[in-house]
Design a protein around this motif. Structure first.
Motif, PDB file in Angstrom:
ATOM      1  N   VAL A 162       1.051  -1.132   0.025  1.00  0.00           N
ATOM      2  CA  VAL A 162      -0.125   0.031  -0.116  1.00  0.00           C
ATOM      3  C   VAL A 162       0.882   1.206  -0.181  1.00  0.00           C
ATOM      4  N   MET A 163       0.755   2.103  -1.019  1.00  0.00           N
ATOM      5  CA  MET A 163       1.643   3.328  -1.193  1.00  0.00           C
ATOM      6  C   MET A 163       0.830   4.468  -1.240  1.00  0.00           C
ATOM      7  N   VAL A 164       1.380   5.586  -0.898  1.00  0.00           N
ATOM      8  CA  VAL A 164       0.786   7.027  -1.268  1.00  0.00           C
ATOM      9  C   VAL A 164       1.627   7.951  -1.625  1.00  0.00           C
ATOM     10  N   GLY A 165       0.949   8.740  -2.216  1.00  0.00           N
ATOM     11  CA  GLY A 165       1.823   9.970  -2.604  1.00  0.00           C
ATOM     12  C   GLY A 165       1.879  10.044  -4.080  1.00  0.00           C
ATOM     13  N   ASP A 166       2.709  10.621  -4.633  1.00  0.00           N
ATOM     14  CA  ASP A 166       3.037  10.890  -6.169  1.00  0.00           C
ATOM     15  C   ASP A 166       4.534  10.227  -6.323  1.00  0.00           C
ATOM     16  N   VAL A 167       4.675   9.233  -7.261  1.00  0.00           N
ATOM     17  CA  VAL A 167       5.826   8.683  -7.577  1.00  0.00           C
ATOM     18  C   VAL A 167       6.261   9.173  -9.028  1.00  0.00           C
ATOM     19  N   VAL A 168       7.643   9.753  -9.025  1.00  0.00           N
ATOM     20  CA  VAL A 168       7.980  10.432 -10.204  1.00  0.00           C
ATOM     21  C   VAL A 168       9.400   9.559 -10.255  1.00  0.00           C
ATOM     22  N   ALA A 169       9.560   8.755 -11.107  1.00  0.00           N
ATOM     23  CA  ALA A 169      10.589   8.118 -11.454  1.00  0.00           C
ATOM     24  C   ALA A 169      11.249   8.216 -12.808  1.00  0.00           C
ATOM     25  N   LEU A 170      12.334   8.379 -13.101  1.00  0.00           N
ATOM     26  CA  LEU A 170      12.927   8.827 -14.158  1.00  0.00           C
ATOM     27  C   LEU A 170      12.941   7.748 -15.312  1.00  0.00           C
ATOM     28  N   ALA A 171      12.921   6.377 -14.784  1.00  0.00           N
ATOM     29  CA  ALA A 171      12.962   5.314 -15.735  1.00  0.00           C
ATOM     30  C   ALA A 171      11.661   4.365 -15.622  1.00  0.00           C
ATOM     31  N   SER A 172      11.281   3.758 -14.530  1.00  0.00           N
ATOM     32  CA  SER A 172      10.090   2.936 -14.606  1.00  0.00           C
ATOM     33  C   SER A 172       9.429   2.934 -13.368  1.00  0.00           C
ATOM     34  N   VAL A 173       8.087   2.380 -13.226  1.00  0.00           N
ATOM     35  CA  VAL A 173       7.270   2.132 -12.192  1.00  0.00           C
ATOM     36  C   VAL A 173       6.848   0.713 -12.205  1.00  0.00           C
ATOM     37  N   SER A 174       7.221  -0.026 -11.425  1.00  0.00           N
ATOM     38  CA  SER A 174       6.673  -1.610 -11.361  1.00  0.00           C
ATOM     39  C   SER A 174       5.737  -1.956 -10.286  1.00  0.00           C
ATOM     40  N   LEU A 175       4.611  -2.528 -10.498  1.00  0.00           N
ATOM     41  CA  LEU A 175       3.597  -2.908  -9.405  1.00  0.00           C
ATOM     42  C   LEU A 175       3.270  -4.373  -9.325  1.00  0.00           C
ATOM     43  N   GLY A 176       3.211  -4.766  -8.322  1.00  0.00           N
ATOM     44  CA  GLY A 176       2.816  -6.482  -8.197  1.00  0.00           C
ATOM     45  C   GLY A 176       1.669  -6.524  -7.713  1.00  0.00           C
ATOM     46  N   THR A 177       1.093  -7.849  -7.916  1.00  0.00           N
ATOM     47  CA  THR A 177       0.023  -8.076  -7.654  1.00  0.00           C
ATOM     48  C   THR A 177      -0.819  -7.501  -6.460  1.00  0.00           C
ATOM     49  N   GLY A 178      -1.928  -6.891  -6.479  1.00  0.00           N
ATOM     50  CA  GLY A 178      -2.530  -6.348  -5.713  1.00  0.00           C
ATOM     51  C   GLY A 178      -2.088  -5.164  -4.835  1.00  0.00           C
ATOM     52  N   ALA A 179      -1.014  -4.457  -5.376  1.00  0.00           N
ATOM     53  CA  ALA A 179      -0.459  -3.366  -5.111  1.00  0.00           C
ATOM     54  C   ALA A 179      -1.425  -2.136  -5.088  1.00  0.00           C
ATOM     55  N   SER A 180      -1.496  -1.234  -4.270  1.00  0.00           N
ATOM     56  CA  SER A 180      -2.398   0.004  -4.413  1.00  0.00           C
ATOM     57  C   SER A 180      -1.788   1.225  -3.907  1.00  0.00           C
TER      58      SER A 180
END
Length: 180
Positions: A162-180
């Motif tokens: 469970v994540m909150v906020g804005d994610v600004v990544a210069l390359a990539s963002v990966s999300l696993g099963t059931g991530a929110s």
């Protein structure tokens, strides 16, 4: 404020430059999913972007958001380094700037608590990992709109995290099963 610095990128919960990868039933709420200039978004569906939010993949909206996000990234990375952190497990943080020269990690099943009104700025030199079942929670007036994670390379939000906020990544963002 963070919202003002992000400009049009503020409408995005996830905004990547090269790829966005999801491996399961991830739910993104409170913002769009965007990618520019890359074209590789995988795993949506089964991942869900909850309306009224939408996906903007290599379109004019994503391009402008990426331009604005990059400008905000430069501003937040240029801030004086904050409190040095490499492991977030069990911490209760108050508003401020937190810096990891290389990697920043929230352990499997651990909780990070953000407490109090104000901005939480996370400057991560290389990689951010929110591990399986880990949670970032808000208390005592902390708001997701006041949290930004500026990541020099890639952010990974693992299974059931469970994540909150804005994610600004210069390359990539990966999300696993059931991530929110």
């Amino acid at each position: 404020t963070i919202d003002q610095q992000l400009a049009s990128a503020d409408a995005f919960a996830i905004l990547g430059a090269s790829t966005v990868t999801n491996s399961g039933a991830t739910v993104i709420t409170g913002g769009n999913l965007g990618l520019s200039p890359g074209t590789s978004v995988t795993g949506f569906p089964p991942g869900i972007v909850v309306p009224p939010s939408v996906q903007h993949i290599t379109d004019g909206v994503a391009l402008q958001a990426q331009t604005d996000a990059n400008a905000a990234y430069v501003i937040y990375k240029a801030l004086a380094p904050g409190t040095t952190e490499t492991q977030l497990a069990g911490l209760v943080l108050t508003p401020g700037t937190y810096t990891a020269a290389s990697t920043l990690d929230l352990s499997v099943g651990a909780t990070l608590t953000l407490s109090g009104a104000g901005n939480f700025i996370f400057q991560v030199g290389s990689a951010l990992t929110i591990n399986v079942g880990a949670k970032v929670v808000l208390t005592n007036g902390a708001l997701a709109s006041n949290v930004i994670w500026v990541v020099g390379s890639s952010a990974t939000i693992n299974t059931s995290a469970v994540m909150v906020g804005d994610v600004v990544a210069l390359a990539s963002v990966s999300l696993g099963t059931g991530a929110s």
